[in-house]
Motif scaffolding. Structure first.
Motif, PDB file in Angstrom:
ATOM      1  N   GLU A  24      11.894 -20.395  -5.917  1.00 26.79           N
ATOM      2  CA  GLU A  24      11.357 -19.695  -7.082  1.00 26.79           C
ATOM      3  C   GLU A  24       9.990 -20.248  -7.489  1.00 26.79           C
ATOM      4  O   GLU A  24       9.103 -19.492  -7.881  1.00 26.79           O
ATOM      5  CB  GLU A  24      12.339 -19.795  -8.258  1.00 26.79           C
ATOM      6  CG  GLU A  24      13.621 -19.000  -8.040  1.00 26.79           C
ATOM      7  CD  GLU A  24      14.534 -19.039  -9.252  1.00 26.79           C
ATOM      8  OE1 GLU A  24      14.155 -19.673 -10.264  1.00 26.79           O
ATOM      9  OE2 GLU A  24      15.625 -18.456  -9.180  1.00 26.79           O
ATOM     10  N   GLU A  25       9.832 -21.563  -7.376  1.00 23.36           N
ATOM     11  CA  GLU A  25       8.542 -22.166  -7.723  1.00 23.36           C
ATOM     12  C   GLU A  25       7.464 -21.730  -6.735  1.00 23.36           C
ATOM     13  O   GLU A  25       6.345 -21.392  -7.136  1.00 23.36           O
ATOM     14  CB  GLU A  25       8.662 -23.694  -7.729  1.00 23.36           C
ATOM     15  CG  GLU A  25       7.375 -24.398  -8.152  1.00 23.36           C
ATOM     16  CD  GLU A  25       7.520 -25.902  -8.246  1.00 23.36           C
ATOM     17  OE1 GLU A  25       6.534 -26.566  -8.603  1.00 23.36           O
ATOM     18  OE2 GLU A  25       8.633 -26.413  -7.948  1.00 23.36           O
ATOM     19  N   GLU A  54      -1.284 -25.676  -3.204  1.00 24.24           N
ATOM     20  CA  GLU A  54      -2.030 -25.714  -4.461  1.00 24.24           C
ATOM     21  C   GLU A  54      -3.501 -26.058  -4.220  1.00 24.24           C
ATOM     22  O   GLU A  54      -4.398 -25.486  -4.833  1.00 24.24           O
ATOM     23  CB  GLU A  54      -1.393 -26.737  -5.412  1.00 24.24           C
ATOM     24  CG  GLU A  54      -0.080 -26.262  -6.015  1.00 24.24           C
ATOM     25  CD  GLU A  54       0.645 -27.365  -6.776  1.00 24.24           C
ATOM     26  OE1 GLU A  54       0.257 -28.557  -6.633  1.00 24.24           O
ATOM     27  OE2 GLU A  54       1.602 -27.036  -7.498  1.00 24.24           O
ATOM     28  N   GLU A  95       9.038 -30.374   1.009  1.00 25.19           N
ATOM     29  CA  GLU A  95       8.681 -29.275   0.122  1.00 25.19           C
ATOM     30  C   GLU A  95       7.644 -29.676  -0.926  1.00 25.19           C
ATOM     31  O   GLU A  95       6.756 -28.884  -1.257  1.00 25.19           O
ATOM     32  CB  GLU A  95       9.931 -28.704  -0.535  1.00 25.19           C
ATOM     33  CG  GLU A  95      10.866 -28.032   0.478  1.00 25.19           C
ATOM     34  CD  GLU A  95      12.039 -27.344  -0.179  1.00 25.19           C
ATOM     35  OE1 GLU A  95      12.069 -27.256  -1.426  1.00 25.19           O
ATOM     36  OE2 GLU A  95      12.935 -26.879   0.553  1.00 25.19           O
ATOM     37  N   GLU A  96       7.727 -30.885  -1.446  1.00 24.60           N
ATOM     38  CA  GLU A  96       6.732 -31.325  -2.425  1.00 24.60           C
ATOM     39  C   GLU A  96       5.355 -31.407  -1.777  1.00 24.60           C
ATOM     40  O   GLU A  96       4.344 -31.027  -2.372  1.00 24.60           O
ATOM     41  CB  GLU A  96       7.138 -32.672  -3.017  1.00 24.60           C
ATOM     42  CG  GLU A  96       8.359 -32.605  -3.925  1.00 24.60           C
ATOM     43  CD  GLU A  96       8.199 -31.618  -5.059  1.00 24.60           C
ATOM     44  OE1 GLU A  96       7.123 -31.619  -5.700  1.00 24.60           O
ATOM     45  OE2 GLU A  96       9.129 -30.824  -5.304  1.00 24.60           O
ATOM     46  N   LEU A 100       4.058 -27.857  -1.264  1.00 21.89           N
ATOM     47  CA  LEU A 100       3.581 -27.313  -2.530  1.00 21.89           C
ATOM     48  C   LEU A 100       2.178 -27.829  -2.862  1.00 21.89           C
ATOM     49  O   LEU A 100       1.287 -27.062  -3.237  1.00 21.89           O
ATOM     50  CB  LEU A 100       4.541 -27.696  -3.665  1.00 21.89           C
ATOM     51  CG  LEU A 100       5.724 -26.780  -3.927  1.00 21.89           C
ATOM     52  CD1 LEU A 100       6.691 -27.448  -4.887  1.00 21.89           C
ATOM     53  CD2 LEU A 100       5.274 -25.440  -4.489  1.00 21.89           C
ATOM     54  N   ASN A 157      13.339 -25.013  -3.637  1.00 15.26           N
ATOM     55  CA  ASN A 157      12.603 -24.569  -4.828  1.00 15.26           C
ATOM     56  C   ASN A 157      11.840 -23.281  -4.539  1.00 15.26           C
ATOM     57  O   ASN A 157      10.654 -23.156  -4.849  1.00 15.26           O
ATOM     58  CB  ASN A 157      11.666 -25.663  -5.336  1.00 15.26           C
ATOM     59  CG  ASN A 157      10.775 -26.231  -4.235  1.00 15.26           C
ATOM     60  OD1 ASN A 157      10.972 -25.960  -3.060  1.00 15.26           O
ATOM     61  ND2 ASN A 157       9.770 -27.017  -4.633  1.00 15.26           N
ATOM     62  N   LYS A 174       6.633 -18.067  -7.480  1.00 13.83           N
ATOM     63  CA  LYS A 174       5.934 -17.900  -8.752  1.00 13.83           C
ATOM     64  C   LYS A 174       4.473 -18.308  -8.635  1.00 13.83           C
ATOM     65  O   LYS A 174       3.574 -17.625  -9.138  1.00 13.83           O
ATOM     66  CB  LYS A 174       6.623 -18.735  -9.833  1.00 13.83           C
ATOM     67  CG  LYS A 174       5.981 -18.606 -11.211  1.00 13.83           C
ATOM     68  CD  LYS A 174       6.733 -19.443 -12.251  1.00 13.83           C
ATOM     69  CE  LYS A 174       6.093 -19.325 -13.624  1.00 13.83           C
ATOM     70  NZ  LYS A 174       6.833 -20.128 -14.647  1.00 13.83           N
ATOM     71  N   LYS A 175       4.222 -19.417  -7.928  1.00 11.97           N
ATOM     72  CA  LYS A 175       2.863 -19.939  -7.819  1.00 11.97           C
ATOM     73  C   LYS A 175       2.033 -19.236  -6.756  1.00 11.97           C
ATOM     74  O   LYS A 175       0.813 -19.093  -6.896  1.00 11.97           O
ATOM     75  CB  LYS A 175       2.899 -21.439  -7.510  1.00 11.97           C
ATOM     76  CG  LYS A 175       3.383 -22.307  -8.658  1.00 11.97           C
ATOM     77  CD  LYS A 175       3.328 -23.785  -8.268  1.00 11.97           C
ATOM     78  CE  LYS A 175       3.688 -24.682  -9.435  1.00 11.97           C
ATOM     79  NZ  LYS A 175       3.643 -26.127  -9.071  1.00 11.97           N
TER      80      LYS A 175
END
Length: 305
Positions: free
Chosen positions: A254-255, A237, A229-230, A233, A252, A258-259
């Protein structure tokens, strides 16, 4: 023979009735526990010969509470919710029901893909699937149904599966791929159907995702655990054109939302097999397999050999 059907997430009523009919016809007894707690499972499993579950966790503690248990059937393809080693240590056969949910999962894959191609139907101009390339990671029953549907959209289809001969893929109009980096870097869409094993957990991360072509879409109807997951992300990004859809919320979620609100989508719960047809088929298959094992030792779909 006594068979426990234990489901925190119940089968549809029609499926329960059909399961009951299969068990009754075999002269066996059925114990049904729906929306049960863990303690309910520990209590109910004490005197049964067979156990039918869905996504319910059967670990060593549950198995230790079941001295008569001989077979566990997971109604569905995945079986990482069962402690296979503990079952093997107790001489218990564990089976899944491959193929029963396959079409339902494959249709969900394309439901999510089309939604993202049309920008979640927000009124802006989207893109079409015809002529685009799709990479299928694991060419089992679900992967083959995904390929069948993709052919109807006019897509260019590739697949990676070390356990499937190239000839099998070629016969179905699919180009074999032998390297996971190639699968990601050469396809507009990648659909994951790999199991969660020590080799695959956290294996889909930054390097693979960021290598996808412009406007790439990663689809995960496999398991949450296969995603780093990291790394995902970080890839999203760095690449504002990439998108990710799944029927399993990441830890995660929600993160992510949100992003990348417009570029990710997660169903509220795992929904690949959530159709009336798949629910019925998997439940009946599980009942038939449990009876066949208890009566005749039939174990075609045993996963803890």
């Amino acid at each position: 023979m006594k068979i426990l059907v234990f489901t925190e997430k119940p089968f549809a009523p029609a499926a329960v009735k059909a399961i009951q009919n299969v068990i009754d016809a075999a002269g066996a007894d059925m114990k049904l526990v729906e929306r049960g707690t863990r303690q309910d499972l520990l209590d109910a499993v004490k005197d049964v010969d067979g156990l039918i579950i869905r996504s319910d966790v059967v670990d060593a503690e549950v198995i230790n509470h079941a001295p008569n248990l001989k077979v566990i059937v997971r109604a569905g393809a995945g079986y990482d919710n069962v402690d296979l080693q503990a079952a093997t240590n107790h001489g218990i056969c564990v089976m899944n029901t491959p193929g029963q949910n396959s079409n339902a999962v494959a249709e969900l894959v394309f439901g999510m893909i089309v939604m993202m191609c049309r920008n979640k139907y927000n009124g802006t101009s989207g893109s079409e699937l015809k002529g685009k390339s799709l990479g299928i990671y694991a060419f089992g029953q679900v992967g083959r149904n995904v390929a069948r549907i993709a052919a109807g959209f006019g897509m260019d289809i590739k697949a990676l599966d070390v356990f499937v001969p190239d000839e099998v893929m070629i016969q179905q109009g699919v180009t074999p791929v032998h390297d996971v980096k190639e699968l990601f870097s050469q396809n507009d869409f990648v659909s994951l159907h790999i199991p969660a094993t020590p080799e695959t957990k956290n294996s889909i991360g930054y390097e693979l995702v960021v290598s996808m072509p412009k406007n790439g879409v990663l689809v995960n109807t496999a398991r949450k655990e296969v995603i780093d997951e990291e790394g995902l992300l970080k890839a999203l990004e760095e690449r504002p054109d990439l998108r990710y859809v799944s029927d399993i919320k990441p830890a995660n979620a929600e993160e992510f939302e949100k992003k990348f609100a417009e570029r990710v989508f997660f169903t509220p719960k795992k929904m690949g097999a959530q159709t009336a047809e798949a629910n019925f088929n998997a439940g009946v298959a599980a009942a038939e397999q449990a009876i066949a094992y208890l009566r005749d030792g039939w174990n075609k779909y045993q996963v803890n050999k």
